[in-house]
Write a protein that holds these residues in place. Structure first.
Motif, short mmCIF file in Angstrom:
data_model
loop_
_atom_site.label_atom_id
_atom_site.label_comp_id
_atom_site.label_asym_id
_atom_site.label_seq_id
_atom_site.Cartn_x
_atom_site.Cartn_y
_atom_site.Cartn_z
N THR A 57 -2.45 -11.23 -3.31
CA THR A 57 -1.33 -12.08 -3.73
C THR A 57 -1.59 -13.54 -3.37
O THR A 57 -1.27 -14.45 -4.14
N SER A 58 -2.19 -13.77 -2.21
CA SER A 58 -2.45 -15.15 -1.77
C SER A 58 -3.45 -15.86 -2.68
O SER A 58 -3.48 -17.09 -2.74
N GLN A 59 -4.27 -15.09 -3.40
CA GLN A 59 -5.28 -15.70 -4.27
C GLN A 59 -4.79 -15.95 -5.69
O GLN A 59 -5.50 -16.59 -6.49
N LEU A 60 -3.60 -15.45 -6.01
CA LEU A 60 -3.07 -15.66 -7.35
C LEU A 60 -2.84 -17.15 -7.65
O LEU A 60 -2.91 -17.57 -8.80
N VAL A 81 -2.02 -23.17 -9.41
CA VAL A 81 -0.78 -23.79 -8.91
C VAL A 81 -0.86 -23.92 -7.39
O VAL A 81 -1.70 -23.31 -6.73
N GLU A 82 0.05 -24.70 -6.84
CA GLU A 82 0.18 -24.82 -5.39
C GLU A 82 1.22 -23.81 -4.93
O GLU A 82 2.33 -23.76 -5.49
N ALA A 83 0.88 -23.01 -3.96
CA ALA A 83 1.83 -22.02 -3.43
C ALA A 83 1.50 -21.76 -1.98
O ALA A 83 0.35 -21.90 -1.55
N HIS A 84 2.53 -21.40 -1.22
CA HIS A 84 2.34 -21.17 0.21
C HIS A 84 3.11 -19.93 0.64
O HIS A 84 3.86 -19.34 -0.14
N GLY A 85 2.96 -19.55 1.90
CA GLY A 85 3.71 -18.42 2.44
C GLY A 85 2.81 -17.47 3.21
O GLY A 85 1.59 -17.38 2.94
N HIS A 86 3.42 -16.78 4.16
CA HIS A 86 2.67 -15.81 4.98
C HIS A 86 3.08 -14.38 4.70
O HIS A 86 2.36 -13.46 5.04
N THR A 87 4.24 -14.18 4.10
CA THR A 87 4.71 -12.84 3.79
C THR A 87 4.69 -12.64 2.27
O THR A 87 4.58 -13.60 1.51
N MET A 93 5.24 -15.55 -0.58
CA MET A 93 4.18 -15.86 -1.54
C MET A 93 4.67 -15.72 -2.97
O MET A 93 4.44 -16.61 -3.81
N VAL A 94 5.33 -14.60 -3.26
CA VAL A 94 5.81 -14.37 -4.63
C VAL A 94 6.84 -15.43 -5.00
O VAL A 94 6.81 -15.98 -6.11
N GLY A 95 7.75 -15.73 -4.08
CA GLY A 95 8.76 -16.75 -4.35
C GLY A 95 8.14 -18.11 -4.61
O GLY A 95 8.55 -18.84 -5.54
N SER A 96 7.13 -18.49 -3.84
CA SER A 96 6.46 -19.77 -4.00
C SER A 96 5.71 -19.83 -5.33
O SER A 96 5.71 -20.85 -6.02
N LEU A 97 5.06 -18.71 -5.69
CA LEU A 97 4.34 -18.67 -6.97
C LEU A 97 5.30 -18.86 -8.14
O LEU A 97 5.03 -19.63 -9.07
N LEU A 98 6.43 -18.16 -8.10
CA LEU A 98 7.40 -18.25 -9.19
C LEU A 98 7.98 -19.66 -9.31
O LEU A 98 8.21 -20.17 -10.42
N SER A 99 8.20 -20.31 -8.16
CA SER A 99 8.80 -21.64 -8.18
C SER A 99 7.83 -22.72 -8.66
O SER A 99 8.25 -23.82 -9.01
N HIS A 100 6.51 -22.40 -8.66
CA HIS A 100 5.52 -23.39 -9.07
C HIS A 100 4.86 -23.05 -10.42
O HIS A 100 3.84 -23.64 -10.78
#
Length: 579
Positions: free
Chosen positions: A150-153, A159-165, A169-176
């Protein structure tokens, strides 16, 4: 002197019989592993949040040091996915990625991890890794594989995305998603699909086309290299890093591993100490499991304590040569084994190949898309995801299932550090739970024999005045009171009992708490006029008991065999009835 050198520096052992044939086999294996390791090293450094060259640096000196001090003939040491993820999680708590402080923290983490492993090895404490149950480790690795993929998606999507859980991660990916780079997505998706096809379908097709198995295997392992070459050339030729907004690796220093210095600030060490211990434990368990599996296939053996020393030396080497924590990798070691590696020298030759790559090939990866490296990681780690462990543990042991499920959910929901810590705690708690209520069977004599079996499973002879309990677990503070209560409940429910015998064939240890419980049982039975006896006590346990007052105060006897106890005590019972 020579035996001591061979014990602590195994290269003096296997090196003594090194010959031309062994050299040839090791060199072939080294070439194959080097081809596989170049893109992997770059990719795992990216996963750890470090510059790509850190992955290559972590694969040179550490491999050489392991070849000197390690005992496995096939284990390939270097950066691995799970340890890279743990490194990113731990170092990310104390420094910002891309800064000098981040790199120093990674070096310090490697040093602390190496020091901890080395200490365990020198004090011969490798058995501590046994407290991590395999189901819990499998659950942690499965969850880590999902997190890593997931972290490599973000690199696949551009896109830029962050998160440790997982949720972060999914939330950050969707928002970007509005930042999505179509060209990057095409490169990432195509590379991922190609690598999956290479892993599953290329070798059978090459064999069908008439290629020899060894050449087909080399071609399959070179799949990631082909993906790197093609996508790099395409990015350079079409200027995709410009108009296509494709993120590339950029400039990589053209040099051998530099001499580096970890941080020694007390606050930094304090912050990284616990993560270093967790990384060491996970890395060692993964490494020694692979090493033992491969050694068994050739009827060889490894020394877990010496493995700790070898891995400790490798991590310390990484700390002073620009790397980060390393361990033995599963996929890489299997490739090394299948390619014919016969000694750890294959790892040293791999290090030489990587050193040549670090000096001569690094300028060629300037236009290497990060999406390609992300695809390499995703394809590698998805093989770690194994949800079948849930089905297997549910069918076999509900407590193991609960531990695996909790580890997976905690890792996905709270991050890898909480996940690995919970895995350690759950493994220990699971052991304590299972041994807190040991199996204790009431036994009787199998007719016509001198053997005793569970009265609930076999047709056996019993005597109403004699209670014989077979204890199938060592006795220690966790389960001592359980046995005490069990004896009390049993005699309270059966008035004719005149003698109680505890069979100890499976008892390997009686700690002080258990000794006190045995003394309490003896006093209680003495007050009730009931004889208290032991049978089939192992020598080491008997030696410990002789050092105490317990045997002197025992109101009964210690019998060499249960049959002897049966014969004497039932005879006494019959005599008393006759009187």
């Amino acid at each position: 002197m020579i035996d001591t050198l061979r014990r602590y520096i195994p290269v003096f052992d296997w090196g003594a019989g090194y010959n031309r044939e062994t050299f040839s086999n090791d060199m072939i294996a080294a070439v194959i592993v080097t081809i596989m390791l170049i893109p992997q090293s770059l990719a795992y450094a990216l996963l750890a949040g470090l510059p790509p060259e850190a992955g290559i640096y972590a694969s040179i000196v550490p491999i050489i040091l392991y070849a000197i001090f390690g005992t496995s003939r096939a284990l390939a040491v270097g950066p691995v996915a799970v340890v890279s993820l743990l490194t990113a999680s731990a170092v990310g708590q104390v420094a910002e990625a891309g800064t000098a402080g981040y790199a120093v923290a990674a070096l310090t983490l490697a040093l602390l991890s190496g020091g901890f492993l080395l200490a365990l090895g020198l004090f011969r404490l490798g058995f501590l890794a046994n407290f991590l149950s395999h189901p819990v480790i499998a659950g942690f690795i499965t969850a880590s594989g999902i997190l890593i993929a997931t972290s490599q998606l973000k690199h696949i999507l551009g896109v830029e995305a962050h998160g440790h859980t997982l949720i972060e991660m999914v939330g950050s990916l969707l928002s970007h998603l509005t930042q999505l780079s179509v060209v990057t997505l095409i490169i990432g998706a195509a590379t991922t699909a190609f690598l999956f096809w290479v892993r599953k379908g290329l070798k059978p097709r090459l064999l069908k086309a008439g290629l020899s198995p060894k050449l087909a295997d080399v071609a399959t392992k070179a799949g990631p290299v082909a993906a790197v070459v093609v996508t790099t050339l395409a990015t350079w030729a079409f200027g995709l890093s410009g108009w296509g907004n494709v993120a590339v690796v950029g400039e990589v220093p053209q040099s051998l591993p530099p001499l580096t210095l970890p941080g020694f600030a007390p606050e930094l060490i304090r912050q990284l100490a616990i993560p270093a211990i967790l990384i060491s434990i996970i890395g060692f368990v993964e490494s020694v499991s692979v090493a033992q599996t491969l050694a068994a296939k050739k009827r060889q053996r490894i020394d877990p304590n010496q493995e700790l020393i070898g891995l400790g030396a490798a991590n310390i080497g990484a700390a002073f040569t620009g790397g980060y924590p390393v361990t033995g990798g599963f996929a890489r070691s299997v490739v090394n084994f299948d390619a014919g590696a016969e000694t750890p020298a294959a790892g040293a030759f791999t290090a030489i190949g990587l050193a040549i790559a670090a000096v001569a090939l690094t300028p060629l990866v300037f236009f290497l898309p990060k999406a390609t490296l992300a695809a390499t990681i995703i394809v590698a780690v998805l093989s770690l995801v194994d949800f079948s462990i849930l089905k297997k543990t549910w069918a076999y042991s509900k407590s193991d299932f609960a531990a695996v499920t909790a580890t997976i959910l905690l890792t996905l929901g709270m991050g890898v550090e909480i996940g690995v810590a919970s895995g350690v705690v759950l493994s220990v708690l699971l052991h304590l739970y299972k041994t807190s209520a040991p199996h204790v069977a009431e036994v009787g004599l199998v007719p016509g024999t001198e053997h005793f079996r569970n009265i609930n499973r076999h047709k056996v002879e019993t005597d109403p005045t004699l209670l014989t309990l077979r204890v199938d677990e060592s006795l220690y503070f966790v389960n001592a009171r359980f046995l005490e209560d069990l004896v009390q409940d049993r005699i309270a429910a059966d008035c004719p009992i005149r003698n109680v015998v505890l069979m100890f064939p499976a008892v390997n240890e009686v700690d002080y708490s258990a000794l006190e419980s045995l003394e309490a049982i003896n006093h209680r039975l003495t007050d009730l006029g009931i004889g208290f006896h032991l049978s089939e006590v192992k020598g080491p346990v008997m030696d410990r008991l002789k050092e105490t007052h317990f045997l002197k105060e025992l109101n009964g006897k210690v019998f060499l065999s249960q049959y002897q106890a049966w014969t004497e005590l039932t005879q006494d019972s019959r005599l008393k009835v006759a009187e």
